[in-house]
Design a protein around this motif. Structure first.
Motif: not given
Length: 811
Positions: A602-608
């Motif tokens: 989830a954090v990676e999706a928000f970051r990218t």
């Protein structure tokens, strides 16, 4: 060899001598079955030959005349009260008066003995013209056999009739098939009737004659295994029936069954019927296979000239289109793919059967025989895929019957369910019942398939339908015995302890609702409480209600009515009211806290700012992989992901969608979708390809609906199953935070994509979703809110449900 004393007496003593010899032959305990039928035919031949030789009067028998046996007599299948089918054949050169006098001297002695006679006097050309105009006459002449007179004349007619039959086969065989189907419609199925007609019913002696006629055409041939024995059994029963009744009857009436069984040395009437049913099913299955082959040959003959014109004489290859892993459609049948390896794939028989039934196709005999010969037994408990394929097969509706019968014919059903042996071909001595026990169980599953939209666990309904009367093969109360068998079978199928307990309870109490509703006072609180205690939960009650209706509908027209249905529904409503206070509280839309891996995605999706995917093997590799997708919250995510999976031919087994709050300090949320998916056939796509298509779908540059429509149009349209219509409802009081929309529909590629688009077009937010596929049934729940984040109003929720259902019905 015939008894020479009997023959001599018949020849020397005229009609009375023949009658005495015939009577003695029929009551010889040492001679029965084929030897007696052969001796009776020989005795009759000798008598008629004597009449023929003596029938010419002072001037002798006219030259160029022959006496010919046709039909059953021509086949040498004379039963004690069979009629005689005779043709007096002449070449047209003799005086008509002498031919007529010869006919009288032949027919009158037969009539004098009270023997039924079907007779004609014709030249070969007249016989052929009659055959050309009358299919039944042509069939009779196919069995022409010389009795007396000019043998060359008989041989010439027989050769000409056979040549005509082969020349006219493309026209005659469809007529014959239609005749068989009409007869089956009038007389029913010999393999199930309590008072069957041994000759006219489907699977009877007439069908055996039809199969012989098909073989004589040289276009196709019936599977020969077991046919000779089936013919012998049916003829033996008819012989005993004629002797028991003293009449020329083919109907095995109840009052004669014990006497016929005793005459055949069988234990009882049930044993007799079971033998009749077994023989009839061999004939019926051979007929199904043969007529499909006839259809293929005739279609190929019709298409071949056009293909030659297009291809310049090249040989066309039959088109094959995939149905499931290891299973393809070819020429109107489900067959094994060239790469299929049954010896390494114990689930393949169930997968092939389920794919065939869902496509509305017969399962090829060659495929079934190969599966029976090479497939290893399933482990116990079954893998999850095997259980799902069984449920898919049972949920196909009417096409399930022919596929099930094909598996039965090669012994695969008793391998999968050993207790089936005790109910197979078991008669039900109850006028209400239309079917034998085994067919009734399959028919109940067929009926239950039409009720799957009414229940939350269609898989349990279908399996309970298959097992509800399984105890009838054991002594005592069949419901009690069935409960034990169902518990064992459910555990073998791989159901967990809770589901196994529900199935056992359904089998134990499958008669409870209808018996209570029609025999007890429903206004007595004790009555309702007793049913509630037996049922145990609202979910089980829902299943039992549907099972009760399916069971009654499959029993026969007298077992269910609007009145009975209303009484049962009233009882169910009262019992549900008692159980409703004992159930668990409303479901939550929020679920458990995300795992560390899910939070990382989830954090990676928000970051990218784009979708992130992770693939990992499922616990059962046969069920595919676990796919987790994290996407920054935005409209259309559910429809986009589901559409991409459909484009890549990934079947969704289960799915969960929910919002995931990010760690403190990040004021945003991400949608997390957890899927369990499996390739419909072939290998799984790479995660990178899935992600690339998902990016395009979210951007709007990938036309998912158009691509799915193009793919569907590229494949031949199949009949498929006639599934019950989708049902979309609002679950009352299921959640305080959202409105729950429940969807129950036939699973199909792109189904979840269409649901997602319909919800998006309705202007609602999907907070969470819980998707499951049970066999061929999708049972989904969507927790939705308005754009303001609040549950929908009652009218608004109803409108959303109607809109989604309308989209699914029109799809």
């Amino acid at each position: 060899m015939r008894d020479m004393d009997v023959t001599t007496e018949a020849e020397d003593s005229g009609p009375s001598g023949y009658a005495a010899a015939r009577l003695r032959l029929l009551h010889e305990e040492s001679r029965s079955g084929p030897p007696r039928r052969s001796a009776l035919s020989g005795l009759t031949d000798d008598w008629l030959a004597g009449l023929f030789r003596a029938g010419g009067g002072p001037d002798g028998v006219p030259r160029g005349a022959a006496l010919v046996a046709v039909g059953g007599y021509g086949r040498g299948e004379l039963s004690p009260r069979s009629d005689l089918d005779l043709l007096l054949l002449h070449d047209g050169g003799a005086d008509a008066g002498r031919v007529a006098a010869l006919a009288d001297r032949l027919w009158y002695p037969v009539w004098d003995l009270g023997i039924a006679l079907d007779h004609s006097v014709r030249t070969p050309s007249q016989a052929r013209r009659t055959a050309a105009d009358d299919l039944k006459a042509h069939l009779g002449l196919l069995d022409a056999r010389h009795v007396a007179g000019d043998a060359a004349l008989t041989a010439g007619l027989r050769a000409a009739v056979l040549a005509d039959w082969r020349d006219q086969a493309p026209k005659r065989l469809p007529e014959l098939r239609e005749l068989c189907e009409e007869r089956a419609e009038r007389h029913g199925e010999l393999g199930h009737l309590l008072e069957p007609d041994l000759k006219e019913a489907r699977g009877g002696l007439r069908d055996l004659t039809a199969l012989s006629a098909v073989a004589a055409s040289w276009l196709a041939d019936a599977p020969r295994e077991g046919l000779a024995d089936a013919r012998r059994r049916l003829l033996d029963v008819r012989d005993a029936l004629h002797l028991a009744t003293g009449r020329a009857t083919d109907r095995l009436a109840l009052q004669e069954q014990d006497q016929v069984a005793a005459a055949l040395g069988l234990l009882d009437a049930d044993t007799l019927l079971r033998q009749v049913y077994e023989a009839a099913r061999v004939v019926s299955y051979a007929g199904d296979v043969t007529w499909r082959e006839v259809g293929r040959v005739l279609r190929a003959r019709a298409v071949r000239p056009r293909l030659r014109a297009v291809l310049g004489g090249g040989r066309a290859t039959a088109e094959r289109s995939p149905l499931a892993e290891g299973v393809v459609e070819q020429d109107g049948e489900a067959v094994l793919a060239r790469a299929a390896r049954p010896e390494r794939d114990p689930v393949l028989p169930l997968r092939a059967a389920a794919a065939a039934a869902q496509a509305g196709l017969p399962l090829s005999r060659h495929a079934v025989r190969r599966l029976a010969a090479t497939t290893r037994p399933l482990p116990a408990p079954w893998p999850a895929e095997a259980r799902e394929q069984l449920v898919t097969l049972l949920g196909a509706g009417r096409p399930t019957v022919q596929v099930w019968e094909a598996l039965e014919a090669e012994g695969l059903i008793t391998r999968l369910l050993p207790d089936w042996e005790r109910v197979w071909c078991r008669p039900q001595r109850n006028a209400v019942h239309t079917w034998t026990v085994d067919r009734h169980l399959v028919e109940t599953a067929v009926r239950a398939a039409g009720l799957t939209r009414r229940v939350g666990r269609p898989d349990l309904l279908l399996v309970a339908a298959l097992l509800h009367d399984i105890g009838k093969g054991w002594p005592g109360d069949h419901s009690v015995a069935g409960e034990t068998i169902a518990r064992d079978a459910a555990a073998r199928f791989g159901f967990d302890a809770a589901d196994t307990a529900v199935l056992a309870r359904l089998v134990r109490h499958h008669l409870l609702l209808v018996e209570t509703a029609t025999r007890r006072d429903l206004d007595d609180p004790a009555t309702v409480r007793g049913v509630a205690e037996a049922v145990g939960s609202a979910g089980t009650l829902e299943l039992l209600h549907a099972l009760t209706e399916a069971d009654a509908l499959a029993t026969g027209p007298a077992a269910w009515s609007a009145w009975r249905g209303a009484l049962v529904a009233d009882l169910v409503k009262r019992v549900d009211a008692v159980l409703s206070g004992d159930g668990p509280g409303g479901a939550s839309a929020d679920g458990d806290a995300p795992s560390a891996e899910q939070e990382r995605l989830a954090v990676e999706a928000f970051r990218t700012g784009g979708p992130v995917l992770a693939l990992r093997p499922a616990e059962d590799e046969a069920l595919g992989v676990e796919l987790v997708v994290a996407v920054p919250e935005q409209p259309g995510v559910l429809a986009a992901v589901a559409g991409v999976l459909a484009l890549h031919r990934l079947a969704v087994r289960t799915a969960e969608l929910r919002e995931v709050a990010l760690p403190s300090g990040i004021d945003s949320s991400v949608l997390l979708l957890s899927w369990r998916v499996a390739a419909e056939y072939g290998s799984l796509p790479q995660a990178s390809r899935l992600r690339a298509d998902l990016v395009r779908a979210l951007e709007g540059s990938l036309d998912i609906a158009g691509r799915l429509a193009e793919r569907d149009a590229a494949y031949p349209r199949r009949r498929g199953t006639l599934a019950p219509p989708p049902r979309v409802t609002v679950a009352p009081a299921a959640s305080r935070l959202a409105t729950v929309i429940e969807v129950r529909a036939q699973d199909a590629p792109g189904l979840l994509h269409r649901i997602g688009r319909a919800l998006e077009n309705a202007g609602v937010r999907v907070r969470s979703a819980h998707v499951s596929t049970l066999g061929a049934n999708a049972v989904d729940a969507f927790y939705v809110t308005g754009l303001d984040g609040l549950p929908l109003t009652g009218e608004g929720a109803a409108g959303v449900a109607r809109g989604v259902e309308g989209v699914l019905r029109g799809a």
